[in-house]
Scaffold this motif. Structure first.
Motif, mmCIF file in Angstrom:
data_model
loop_
_atom_site.group_PDB
_atom_site.id
_atom_site.type_symbol
_atom_site.label_atom_id
_atom_site.label_comp_id
_atom_site.label_asym_id
_atom_site.label_seq_id
_atom_site.Cartn_x
_atom_site.Cartn_y
_atom_site.Cartn_z
ATOM 1 N N TRP A 145 0.728 -1.126 0.026
ATOM 2 C CA TRP A 145 0.069 -0.147 0.086
ATOM 3 C C TRP A 145 0.759 1.294 -0.008
ATOM 4 N N ARG A 146 0.478 2.200 -0.777
ATOM 5 C CA ARG A 146 1.103 3.624 -0.816
ATOM 6 C C ARG A 146 0.452 4.455 0.348
ATOM 7 N N SER A 147 1.240 5.190 1.049
ATOM 8 C CA SER A 147 0.703 6.184 1.948
ATOM 9 C C SER A 147 0.768 7.585 1.259
ATOM 10 N N VAL A 148 -0.383 8.375 1.531
ATOM 11 C CA VAL A 148 -0.458 9.789 1.317
ATOM 12 C C VAL A 148 -0.891 10.559 2.352
ATOM 13 N N VAL A 149 -0.303 11.582 2.726
ATOM 14 C CA VAL A 149 -0.492 12.527 3.954
ATOM 15 C C VAL A 149 -0.975 13.743 3.182
ATOM 16 N N LEU A 150 -2.295 14.070 3.604
ATOM 17 C CA LEU A 150 -2.797 15.430 3.419
ATOM 18 C C LEU A 150 -2.759 16.160 4.808
ATOM 19 N N TRP A 151 -2.074 17.296 4.467
ATOM 20 C CA TRP A 151 -1.770 18.217 5.702
ATOM 21 C C TRP A 151 -2.774 19.213 5.859
ATOM 22 N N GLU A 152 -3.189 19.572 7.209
ATOM 23 C CA GLU A 152 -4.459 20.353 7.505
ATOM 24 C C GLU A 152 -4.195 21.525 6.825
ATOM 25 N N CYS A 153 -2.947 22.160 6.787
ATOM 26 C CA CYS A 153 -2.500 23.445 6.234
ATOM 27 C C CYS A 153 -3.010 23.764 4.889
ATOM 28 N N ARG A 154 -2.946 22.666 4.085
ATOM 29 C CA ARG A 154 -3.275 22.591 2.389
ATOM 30 C C ARG A 154 -4.553 22.305 2.328
ATOM 31 N N LEU A 155 -5.447 22.182 3.114
ATOM 32 C CA LEU A 155 -6.701 21.563 2.622
ATOM 33 C C LEU A 155 -7.869 22.533 2.035
ATOM 34 N N SER A 156 -7.323 23.888 2.224
ATOM 35 C CA SER A 156 -8.180 24.957 1.592
ATOM 36 C C SER A 156 -8.047 24.977 0.261
ATOM 37 N N ASP A 157 -6.750 24.328 -0.215
ATOM 38 C CA ASP A 157 -6.443 24.234 -1.821
ATOM 39 C C ASP A 157 -7.129 23.159 -2.458
ATOM 40 N N ASP A 158 -8.677 23.249 -2.783
ATOM 41 C CA ASP A 158 -9.180 22.257 -3.505
ATOM 42 C C ASP A 158 -8.787 21.761 -4.631
ATOM 43 N N ALA A 159 -8.386 22.770 -5.373
ATOM 44 C CA ALA A 159 -7.925 22.465 -6.703
ATOM 45 C C ALA A 159 -6.569 21.487 -6.725
ATOM 46 N N GLY A 160 -5.755 21.995 -5.705
ATOM 47 C CA GLY A 160 -4.598 20.948 -5.518
ATOM 48 C C GLY A 160 -4.775 19.959 -5.084
ATOM 49 N N LEU A 161 -6.029 19.549 -4.123
ATOM 50 C CA LEU A 161 -6.393 18.397 -3.502
ATOM 51 C C LEU A 161 -6.920 17.306 -4.658
ATOM 52 N N ARG A 162 -7.813 17.967 -5.557
ATOM 53 C CA ARG A 162 -8.406 17.189 -6.578
ATOM 54 C C ARG A 162 -7.171 16.475 -7.462
ATOM 55 N N ARG A 163 -6.295 17.543 -7.685
ATOM 56 C CA ARG A 163 -5.349 17.077 -8.648
ATOM 57 C C ARG A 163 -4.254 16.021 -8.075
ATOM 58 N N ARG A 164 -4.343 16.026 -6.832
ATOM 59 C CA ARG A 164 -3.559 15.147 -6.033
ATOM 60 C C ARG A 164 -4.457 13.560 -6.039
ATOM 61 N N LEU A 165 -5.585 13.702 -5.643
ATOM 62 C CA LEU A 165 -6.421 12.637 -5.689
ATOM 63 C C LEU A 165 -6.467 11.857 -6.949
ATOM 64 N N PHE A 166 -6.398 12.639 -8.026
ATOM 65 C CA PHE A 166 -6.621 12.016 -9.323
ATOM 66 C C PHE A 166 -5.430 11.648 -9.832
ATOM 67 N N SER A 167 -4.038 12.097 -9.262
ATOM 68 C CA SER A 167 -2.832 11.612 -9.491
ATOM 69 C C SER A 167 -2.379 10.309 -8.917
ATOM 70 N N LEU A 168 -3.334 9.821 -8.110
ATOM 71 C CA LEU A 168 -3.087 8.530 -7.363
ATOM 72 C C LEU A 168 -3.650 7.220 -8.254
ATOM 73 N N ALA A 169 -4.493 7.638 -9.309
ATOM 74 C CA ALA A 169 -5.236 6.651 -9.935
ATOM 75 C C ALA A 169 -4.083 6.103 -10.917
ATOM 76 N N PRO A 170 -4.157 4.587 -11.105
ATOM 77 C CA PRO A 170 -3.145 4.067 -11.738
ATOM 78 C C PRO A 170 -2.952 4.658 -13.112
ATOM 79 N N LYS A 171 -1.817 4.441 -13.658
ATOM 80 C CA LYS A 171 -2.032 4.884 -15.178
ATOM 81 C C LYS A 171 -2.424 3.823 -16.208
ATOM 82 N N PRO A 172 -3.436 4.408 -17.096
ATOM 83 C CA PRO A 172 -3.824 3.196 -17.923
ATOM 84 C C PRO A 172 -3.010 2.579 -18.562
ATOM 85 N N LEU A 173 -3.339 1.233 -18.847
ATOM 86 C CA LEU A 173 -2.436 0.476 -19.483
ATOM 87 C C LEU A 173 -2.529 0.813 -21.014
#
Ligand code: ZN
Length: 139
Positions: free
Chosen positions: A110-138
């Motif tokens: 399992w990979r671990s990803v930390v979302l820091w409290e101070c960065r939670l207001s950056d919704d666009a950044g968070l969304r980008r990060r969440l999407f980047s977690l998806a496995p790359k399509p084969l």
């Protein structure tokens, strides 16, 4: 440790602390829903009981409070003036435990990803990060 508050006052303070601490998690939960990422909350079967486990991606998401988990940001370095040694030691133990959990998760794939409290207001950044977690399509 002595406590200058009455038991009643103390419990009302701790209740506030608790609700303040759950709010960031609710925020992340909302984003996961919006991004249509399947998750399980407070997944006790994984090391460190991640705030959110994303089973399809094998990602453990931790929503970390900056002070408690020793983030290098200004908020994370704001150690209370009294009982400094106590708080510093406590945070150091948390950092150690976090590292151990990341290692334990890695060992079972399992990979671990930390979302820091101070960065939670950056919704666009968070969304980008969440999407980047998806496995790359084969290809
Ligand atoms: Zn921070």
């Amino acid at each position: 440790l002595t406590d200058s508050f009455t038991a009643r006052k103390r419990s009302s303070i701790m209740r506030c602390v608790k609700s303040a601490r759950t709010r960031p998690e609710e925020h992340v939960r909302g984003l996961l829903r919006q991004c249509r990422i399947k998750y399980r909350s407070q997944f006790r079967r994984l090391p460190g009981t991640p705030d959110f486990a994303l089973p399809d991606l094998r990602v453990a998401l931790f929503v970390h409070g900056c002070f408690w988990h020793g983030h290098g940001c200004p908020r994370g370095r704001r150690v209370p003036k009294s009982n400094r040694t106590y708080w510093t030691a406590k945070v150091a133990r948390n950092i150690q435990r976090d590292a151990k959990n990341v290692k334990g998760l890695r060992l079972i794939g399992w990979r671990s990803v930390v979302l820091w409290e101070c960065r939670l207001s950056d919704d666009a950044g968070l969304r980008r990060r969440l999407f980047s977690l998806a496995p790359k399509p084969l290809r």
